[in-house]
Structure formats: structure tokens, C-alpha cells
Enzyme design. Structure first.
Site, short mmCIF file in Angstrom:
data_model
loop_
_atom_site.label_atom_id
_atom_site.label_comp_id
_atom_site.label_asym_id
_atom_site.label_seq_id
_atom_site.Cartn_x
_atom_site.Cartn_y
_atom_site.Cartn_z
N HIS A 295 -7.60 -5.83 0.02
CA HIS A 295 -6.62 -4.89 0.09
C HIS A 295 -5.83 -5.56 1.37
O HIS A 295 -6.52 -5.74 2.34
CB HIS A 295 -6.96 -3.37 0.07
CG HIS A 295 -5.70 -2.60 0.36
ND1 HIS A 295 -4.76 -2.53 -0.70
CD2 HIS A 295 -5.19 -1.82 1.40
CE1 HIS A 295 -3.85 -1.49 -0.31
NE2 HIS A 295 -4.10 -1.32 0.99
N GLU B 53 -8.97 -5.05 -4.30
CA GLU B 53 -8.14 -3.90 -3.52
C GLU B 53 -9.11 -3.02 -2.93
O GLU B 53 -9.11 -2.56 -1.52
CB GLU B 53 -7.26 -3.15 -4.46
CG GLU B 53 -6.07 -3.88 -4.89
CD GLU B 53 -5.03 -4.31 -3.82
OE1 GLU B 53 -5.16 -3.72 -2.76
OE2 GLU B 53 -3.90 -4.81 -4.41
N SER C 164 0.86 -1.22 0.21
CA SER C 164 0.04 0.10 0.04
C SER C 164 0.84 1.26 0.00
O SER C 164 1.71 1.52 -0.96
CB SER C 164 -1.01 -0.10 1.34
OG SER C 164 -2.11 0.77 0.96
#
Length: 560
Positions: free
Chosen positions: A455, A337, A209
């Protein structure tokens, strides 16, 4: 006498066996032993300072390297987390401390000692959290999986929120201090890692991320060249909309922060002196005031293009910066995600109704196009494509897809395409499609629902994430071992296919036209056209695309 001497020697050996020790150029360290998932004994050295505490006069400044220490430092303590509040879990309380620039080092051992004669590949992990939260502690990013392989693992902390990313866009606070912290950690590794059996000429940076975006930023930074040799960006690149400040935003938010804390907004040095006098928790507590709706926009303080001054991390937009670090790159996505943001909206009926009833006002903020003069037409285009006049379930799926495509997928494609223009080094692409027993969806808003491959879900295969409640299945363990092999192979050779054999050869992407990628599911498959659905976002007149191609933007408007 002989018996007494033997007892003393036995006791001494026992003491030595209790704590591994190393001598580095900066001083000695006393660590402790851990055991990996596969039963391997390893040495851990935690809470190691890599820079001076960024407090008082050093707040809002680039990190100052630590000069060293006298004697042997106790490296058995856990690092304090940097001051933060987690928006993804809707955390209310502020935690952490400002003196937080510490890292952890984990290494295989021979007997009970660190073999300083070895030269193992080094993997430094940069945590995610939108540059607002997260940490590199053992509880979150422990070595128990990775250290079943012959690598040295390093996990770091870096400054977050305005404490790490405030910028006045001048010499007094150019910005990117959180990224410069990461850079200082890499310099620390270069100075010391051979003392842990690591190879300073084989350092892989990897992150997830905001950590993945950070990795990509280091590939673009002249001042990071030579500090690492391979790079892995998981679910994040420098081109994601929440990682780069549009022109004017950084200074505008610096002024807002000063106003919230009753500090003068000019000149810069007076404003910064006032902000240095404020408590760190007061500073982080202003974050709510930057939000227009819920926790939106998610990242008020982002990376910036700095003035061209000595030590600058980045002096131009990442879209205009070539990949300066000529290194092999692995990057990819998880299939769904967008659950990072969508679950909080779609799993709660009242919040969903609020989101949809105010979509025209919320969408430009949460999807980062409020600076486009064409925000209304972008909103209509999004509704046409992703909602398509469907029922509630179709729309909820569409919300997940919008966040997936705009926050992660299309920025990844854009970053990969730009990288192809500047390097002949291999670029390995992947998509995780394996649905494990656990999912990060349980912390993003729904403990029981199935939102696909969320995610951060790849992290559970790399690290023993403590808050994921369900035990691994046999299939989960198999996928985890496979991912560990691919990642550590890449860190060892720059090629995920060796030295440990894998079931299917992972081919690097050949071009932006083909975008070949490895699908990591129950079986491995090579596929083409990674994240092709997301290419819609390449046709929208966002602030950066308007600046780069006004003809392209007019064409979009004409087509509407």
C-alpha cells in the site's frame, strides 16, 4: 551616473530573480524557485491560506473561504500540518496545529517568471492517512517529478480525525468537514489558478488511500460538481469499509468523544460548545480510547450521510448515490495493499500469536463486520478461505490477502460496478505489480522484509518521498517516468495514452464482467478481471449488503 544606474538595474533584476511573484484576485504572492528531477526550473508558492483558521467558533464547522489579504503574502514558508497522530507508524506524540488550512502551488516558469497567459492542466493532490494523519507539505508531496511535465500541481491540507470528521447528525455539526475543506481548496483553485498559468476548466483531483476515497466522494457530491473535470483514485474508493460510517456510528462516537472529555452529550449545541473549549491535542488524544485492540478499528471518524441541509456534502450512502460528476475516472490498486495492516501483525511473533489466539474477537473489529448479525459465520468463512488449514506461512500470507481484499480490492470492484451504472465516461483501471528498490513496508512494521507491492508504493514514483532510504535504481526511474506520463497524460486529455506516447495502449474497462486493467510491472500488459479473488467479500453478509439484499444474505447463510 550611467554606471550607477546600471548597477541599480542589475541589483533590481537580481532581487526579482530571487523570488517569483504572482498577483491573484485575492492578493499578491511571493514564492521561490525549485528544480525538478529533470533539471527544470519551476516556481513554488507554499503555505497559502485557502480558508479562515478553523479555530474557536469555527471548530466543527464547514470551512469559511478566505477573503484575501493586503499587499504581497510571503508564500515561501511551509504549511503547518493539521493536528494528528499517525496510527500506521504507532506514533505516540501528537503533532501539528489547528490553523492548518493551507495549500501549495507549483508551476512551470518562462525565464524567471510565471507565464499567466498559459492554460496548463491542474492536478490537485489529496493526501492519504485514513483521515487521521498526513499532510500536503513539500517534504512529503513535492513537485520534483510531476513538474517535469507541463502541469500545475497543487497539494493541500485538510482537517483530520474528530476535528475534521465529527458529526452530530444534525444542523449543529452535520459532518464531513474534512471533505468540505478539500472542496473549499477546489473553490480557491477556481478563483486563483489562472494567476499561476493554470486552466480552471481542466482540474484533475487525485489522491491515495483516504485521498483516493475522498476523490470518489467528490464524484458523488452535488456540491463538488464543476470544481474538477477528471479524477484519479489510487488505492481507495468511497466504498472501503474504513471510509463510510455505518448507521448510528457517527452519533455514537460523538457521544463517546464528549464523555471522554467530560462534556455533556446533549443537546448537540451544548456538547459542541464544551468541545470547542477543549484543547485540540486533548481531542486527538482520545483516539486511543476508541480502539478495541491495538489501533483497531482504524478510523473512528468517517464520512457520513448528512441531513439534507444547505451546503451538505453528501446526503445518502455512497452505495445509494449515483456518480453525479460526469468525469473520466482512473482507479486502481497495488498488488499487496494489505501490508498496511498485516506487517505489524505478522512480522512480530508475539503480536501474531495474540492476533491468532483472539481472532474470533479481533477479526470482526479489524475487518469491519462487527455490526453484522452473522459475524461468527463470516469469521469462519474467512478462516476457511484464507487460512485453509495451512501452516504459519500460509496463514501469514492469508492475513495479507484478507486486508488486501476487504480494505481495498473488493470495495474498488464494487465502486467501479456502480459507476458503470451511471456514466458513459471512460474508467481506466490499473494494478501496480512492479517491486521497486524501496517500499512503504519499512514504515508499516518491517524495514527489511519483502511484502510485495505494498500500500502506498506507487507514491514513490509520483513524488520524491524523503524517508524512503534507498536510492532509485535505473529500472525504478524508468517506471517512475512511465507512471508520471500516464498520470499527466490523463490530467491533460482524460486519456492516459496521449499526448505523450506510451509503450502500450491502455484500454478503458468495458464492463463489470470483463474489468480490463493495465498491469504496471517491468512491462505493461492489458489483463482482464481485476482483483477477482476479492469477490468473496461480495458474498458475505456485511452490514451494507444485509441492508441492500436480505435475500442475498439468507442465501449465504443457507449455503453455510
Amino acid at each position: 551616473m550611467y554606471l550607477k544606474t546600471c548597477l541599480v538595474l542589475i541589483l533590481c533584476a537580481s532581487v526579482l530573480a530571487d523570488h517569483p511573484e504572482v498577483k491573484t484576485p485575492l492578493g499578491g504572492l511571493k514564492g521561490y524557485f525549485m528544480e525538478t528531477r529533470g533539471g527544470r526550473k519551476i516556481a513554488a508558492f507554499t503555505g497559502i491560506p485557502y480558508a479562515k483558521p478553523p479555530v474557536d467558533e469555527l471548530r466543527f464547522k464547514a470551512p469559511v473561504p478566505i477573503a484575501g489579504w493586503n499587499g504581497t503574502l510571503d508564500a515561501t514558508q511551509q504549511s503547518p500540518v493539521c493536528v494528528q497522530r499517525n496510527p500506521y507508524t504507532r506514533q505516540k506524540e501528537i503533532v501539528g496545529q489547528e490553523d492548518c488550512l493551507y495549500l501549495n502551488i507549483y508551476t512551470p516558469i518562462t525565464g524567471n517568471e510565471v507565464d499567466t497567459g498559459r492554460r496548463l492542466p491542474v492536478m490537485m493532490f489529496i493526501h492519504g492517512g485514513g483521515w487521521m494523519c498526513g499532510d500536503g507539505t513539500t517534504q512529503m508531496y513535492g513537485p520534483q517529478f510531476l513538474l517535469d511535465r507541463d502541469v500545475v500541481f497543487v497539494a493541500i491540507n485538510y482537517r483530520l480525525g474528530p476535528l475534521g470528521f465529527l458529526s452530530t447528525q444534525d444542523e449543529h455539526c452535520p459532518g464531513n468537514n474534512g471533505l468540505k475543506d478539500q472542496q473549499e481548496a477546489l473553490r480557491f483553485i477556481q478563483k486563483t489558478i489562472q494567476s499561476f498559468g493554470g486552466d480552471s476548466n481542466s482540474v484533475t483531483i487525485f489522491g491515495e488511500s483516504a485521498g483516493g476515497a475522498s476523490v470518489h466522494y467528490h464524484m458523488l457530491s452535488k456540491t463538488s460538481v464543476g470544481l474538477f473535470h477528471k479524477a484519479i483514485s489510487e488505492s481507495g474508493t468511497a466504498l472501503v469499509p474504513w471510509a463510510e460510517a455505518p448507521p448510528g456510528e457517527a452519533l455514537r462516537n460523538a457521544f463517546r468523544l464528549a464523555k471522554f472529555l467530560d462534556c455533556p452529550q446533549a443537546p448537540s449545541e451544548v456538547m459542541l460548545d464544551c468541545l470547542r473549549a477543549r484543547d485540540s491535542y486533548e481531542i486527538i488524544n482520545t483516539e486511543f480510547k476508541f480502539y478495541a485492540w491495538d489501533y483497531e478499528p482504524m478510523t473512528p471518524f468517517k464520512a457520513v450521510a448528512e441531513p439534507d441541509l444547505p451546503g451538505a456534502f453528501l446526503t445518502s450512502s455512497p452505495r445509494k448515490t449515483p456518480s453525479i460528476a460526469a468525469v473520466p475516472w482512473m482507479t486502481g490498486l497495488n498488488k499487496d495493499e494489505g501490508c498496511l495492516k498485516s506487517i505489524w501483525i505478522t512480522a512480530n511473533s508475539s503480536r501474531y500469536e495474540e492476533f491468532m489466539s483472539a481472532f474470533e474477537a479481533i477479526a470482526p473489529v479489524t475487518f469491519y463486520y462487527e455490526n453484522s448479525p452473522y459475524s461468527d459465520v463470516i469469521t469462519n468463512r474467512i478462516k476457511d478461505v484464507y487460512f485453509n488449514g495451512g501452516d504459519t506461512e500460509v496463514i501469514k500470507d492469508g492475513i495479507l490477502e484478507i486486508y488486501t481484499d476487504s480494505y481495498f480490492a473488493y470495495p474498488a470492484l464494487e465502486a467501479i460496478e456502480l459507476t458503470f451504472n451511471y456514466t458513459k465516461n471512460p474508467v481506466y483501471l490499473y494494478e501496480l505489480t512492479y517491486r521497486a528498490t524501496n517500499s512503504f513496508s519499512q514504515i508499516f512494521g518491517d524495514e527489511e522484509g519483502d511484502y510485495g507491492i505494498c500500500h502506498a508504493d506507487e507514491l514513490m514514483h509520483l513524488f520524491p518521498i524523503s524517508f524512503l532510504s534507498k536510492p532509485f535504481s535505473e529500472e525504478d526511474r524508468k517506471i517512475s517516468e512511465l507512471i508520471i506520463t500516464l498520470w499527466t497524460n490523463f490530467a491533460t486529455t482524460g486519456n492516459p495514452n496521449s499526448p505523450v506516447k506510451v509503450p502500450l495502449k491502455w484500454e478503458p474497462a468495458s464492463s463489470s464482467k470483463n474489468m480490463e486493467y493495465l498491469e504496471i510491472g517491468s512491462d505493461l500488459k492489458m489483463r482482464n478481471h481485476l482483483a477477482s479473488r476479492s469477490r468473496l467479500w461480495g458474498s458475505l453478509p456485511l452490514w451494507h449488503s444485509i441492508r441492500s439484499s436480505s435475500i442475498h444474505s439468507r442465501k449465504f447463510i443457507d449455503e453455510l
